[in-house]
Scaffold this motif. Structure first.
Motif, PDB file in Angstrom:
ATOM      1  N   GLU A  21       0.825  -1.207   0.000  1.00  0.00           N
ATOM      2  CA  GLU A  21       0.000   0.000   0.000  1.00  0.00           C
ATOM      3  C   GLU A  21       0.864   1.264   0.000  1.00  0.00           C
ATOM      4  O   GLU A  21       0.576   2.213  -0.723  1.00  0.00           O
ATOM      5  N   LYS A  22       1.919   1.252   0.793  1.00  0.00           N
ATOM      6  CA  LYS A  22       2.829   2.407   0.824  1.00  0.00           C
ATOM      7  C   LYS A  22       3.443   2.648  -0.550  1.00  0.00           C
ATOM      8  O   LYS A  22       3.493   3.779  -1.035  1.00  0.00           O
ATOM      9  N   ASN A  23       3.903   1.569  -1.179  1.00  0.00           N
ATOM     10  CA  ASN A  23       4.523   1.695  -2.499  1.00  0.00           C
ATOM     11  C   ASN A  23       3.520   2.136  -3.560  1.00  0.00           C
ATOM     12  O   ASN A  23       3.816   2.989  -4.394  1.00  0.00           O
ATOM     13  N   THR A  32      -3.852  -1.231  -7.884  1.00  0.00           N
ATOM     14  CA  THR A  32      -3.272  -2.004  -6.787  1.00  0.00           C
ATOM     15  C   THR A  32      -3.910  -1.609  -5.466  1.00  0.00           C
ATOM     16  O   THR A  32      -4.211  -2.472  -4.635  1.00  0.00           O
ATOM     17  N   LEU A  33      -4.147  -0.330  -5.250  1.00  0.00           N
ATOM     18  CA  LEU A  33      -4.784   0.119  -4.006  1.00  0.00           C
ATOM     19  C   LEU A  33      -6.183  -0.486  -3.854  1.00  0.00           C
ATOM     20  O   LEU A  33      -6.567  -0.905  -2.755  1.00  0.00           O
ATOM     21  N   ASP A  34      -6.927  -0.559  -4.929  1.00  0.00           N
ATOM     22  CA  ASP A  34      -8.259  -1.171  -4.889  1.00  0.00           C
ATOM     23  C   ASP A  34      -8.168  -2.659  -4.547  1.00  0.00           C
ATOM     24  O   ASP A  34      -8.938  -3.165  -3.725  1.00  0.00           O
ATOM     25  N   LEU A  35      -7.203  -3.350  -5.155  1.00  0.00           N
ATOM     26  CA  LEU A  35      -7.030  -4.780  -4.881  1.00  0.00           C
ATOM     27  C   LEU A  35      -6.574  -5.032  -3.443  1.00  0.00           C
ATOM     28  O   LEU A  35      -6.978  -6.016  -2.816  1.00  0.00           O
ATOM     29  N   ILE A  36      -5.761  -4.140  -2.899  1.00  0.00           N
ATOM     30  CA  ILE A  36      -5.312  -4.261  -1.513  1.00  0.00           C
ATOM     31  C   ILE A  36      -6.505  -4.133  -0.572  1.00  0.00           C
ATOM     32  O   ILE A  36      -6.647  -4.898   0.383  1.00  0.00           O
ATOM     33  N   GLU A  37      -7.367  -3.183  -0.853  1.00  0.00           N
ATOM     34  CA  GLU A  37      -8.567  -2.972  -0.029  1.00  0.00           C
ATOM     35  C   GLU A  37      -9.460  -4.221  -0.060  1.00  0.00           C
ATOM     36  O   GLU A  37      -9.946  -4.680   0.982  1.00  0.00           O
TER      37      GLU A  37
END
Length: 70
Positions: A21-23, A32-37
């Motif tokens: 998430e930081k990266n 990627t942020l959506d997939l992390i969530e």
């Protein structure tokens, strides 16, 4: 297996998701942020819990956490 596939299959731990998430935030990678969530929500729904960042005495477990607390 690439990063996107691993995110879709919930392969990463909560700690690894934090790093990703930081990266992704630095790079502005919204996919990627959506997939992390989604991955975090899926793990919580399965009953997994992130490790506590505080010890029994209430102090941070990591050096960085103790340093930032001062």
């Amino acid at each position: 297996m690439n990063r996107i596939e691993k995110l879709k299959n919930d392969v990463y731990s909560f700690e690894e998701l934090d790093t990703l998430e930081k990266n992704a935030t630095k790079l502005g990678d919204s996919e990627t942020l959506d997939l992390i969530e989604i991955s975090r929500a899926s793990k919580i729904a399965k009953g997994e819990k992130p490790k506590s960042k505080l010890g029994e005495d209430g102090k941070p477990l990591t050096r960085r956490g103790r340093r930032d607390q001062s």
